[in-house]
Design a protein around this motif. Sequence first.
Motif, mmCIF file in Angstrom:
data_model
loop_
_atom_site.group_PDB
_atom_site.id
_atom_site.type_symbol
_atom_site.label_atom_id
_atom_site.label_comp_id
_atom_site.label_asym_id
_atom_site.label_seq_id
_atom_site.Cartn_x
_atom_site.Cartn_y
_atom_site.Cartn_z
ATOM 1 N N TRP A 70 0.551 -1.611 -0.065
ATOM 2 C CA TRP A 70 -0.034 -0.180 -0.282
ATOM 3 C C TRP A 70 0.965 1.083 -0.355
ATOM 4 O O TRP A 70 1.758 1.427 0.027
ATOM 5 C CB TRP A 70 -0.712 -0.011 2.008
ATOM 6 N N GLU A 71 0.048 2.822 0.299
ATOM 7 C CA GLU A 71 0.880 3.601 -0.235
ATOM 8 C C GLU A 71 -0.448 4.756 -0.282
ATOM 9 O O GLU A 71 -1.932 4.428 -0.208
ATOM 10 C CB GLU A 71 1.901 4.525 -1.862
ATOM 11 N N PHE A 72 0.007 5.761 0.416
ATOM 12 C CA PHE A 72 -1.129 6.995 0.804
ATOM 13 C C PHE A 72 -0.836 7.655 0.907
ATOM 14 O O PHE A 72 0.776 8.480 1.262
ATOM 15 C CB PHE A 72 -1.468 6.683 2.239
ATOM 16 N N TYR A 73 -0.990 8.644 -0.305
ATOM 17 C CA TYR A 73 -1.239 10.338 -0.698
ATOM 18 C C TYR A 73 -2.011 11.384 0.181
ATOM 19 O O TYR A 73 -3.195 11.260 0.178
ATOM 20 C CB TYR A 73 -0.984 10.319 -2.182
ATOM 21 N N VAL A 74 -1.276 11.998 0.906
ATOM 22 C CA VAL A 74 -1.720 13.250 1.870
ATOM 23 C C VAL A 74 -1.767 14.550 1.290
ATOM 24 O O VAL A 74 -0.894 15.021 0.738
ATOM 25 C CB VAL A 74 -1.063 13.210 2.993
#
Length: 246
Positions: free
Chosen positions: A60-64
């Motif tokens: 997974w990756e999360f872009y804020v």
Amino acid sequence: MTDYRDEATAPKTNIEEFRKIVESRRSVRRFTADPVPDEVVEDCLDLAMLAPNSSNLQPWEFYVVRDPAVRAKLAEACLGQNAATTAQVLIPIIARPDTWKQNSLRNLEFWPEETMPRIIKNYYSKLALIHYNPGPLGSFGLAKKAMGLVAGLKRAVPRGPYGINEMKTWAVKSTALAAENMMLAFRAHGYDTCPMEGFDEHRVHKILDLPSDAIVTMILGVGKRAEDGIYHRRYRFPREEFIHRI
């Protein structure tokens, strides 16, 4: 990060407090202009990353996204949904079916104990590199599937993930678990979310400059719910239709 390894060290929990979080979580379609503090976002990201995931490969990756200009572009890619245009933070949640190899080897580097059991070392250095490898154009996956069909005639065997499409499903499943952790964490902090699937993935890829194999699982709108943020009362179909007891 606290490591609760047994019941003796685990904190006392309260089902009623958890019930409040789950039952009060709603997909909020309009948010107020109240900001979401950085420390809240960071804590929710940390809790998301504690989600269970396949073989600890963390696909997974999360872009804020806080930048107003980028948020505006993402909101347009989300078809102008109110949940996107009014959110104070947008968090595209990305599944990465292509990071299995590097993350398998990283488990050897990040192992937290003084010694690594041989079975763990063999798994991450050898078995996982075979099990999750679809091969060029999925060719290795086809071979593994054939071998699994034969071996499965006599004993229980893992049935995938084999090919490229199955690896995509594999990555999205673990990523969705992290997304749920994140949504509940924001609710526990007193903020709300809306997981959006209605978006132009091609445009999101371009806005975030994502690698071609990345999958935009959902885009999470975050903020304080507005008075008109929930459109209708919540309902579910009869539970008897979905729950099976054997």
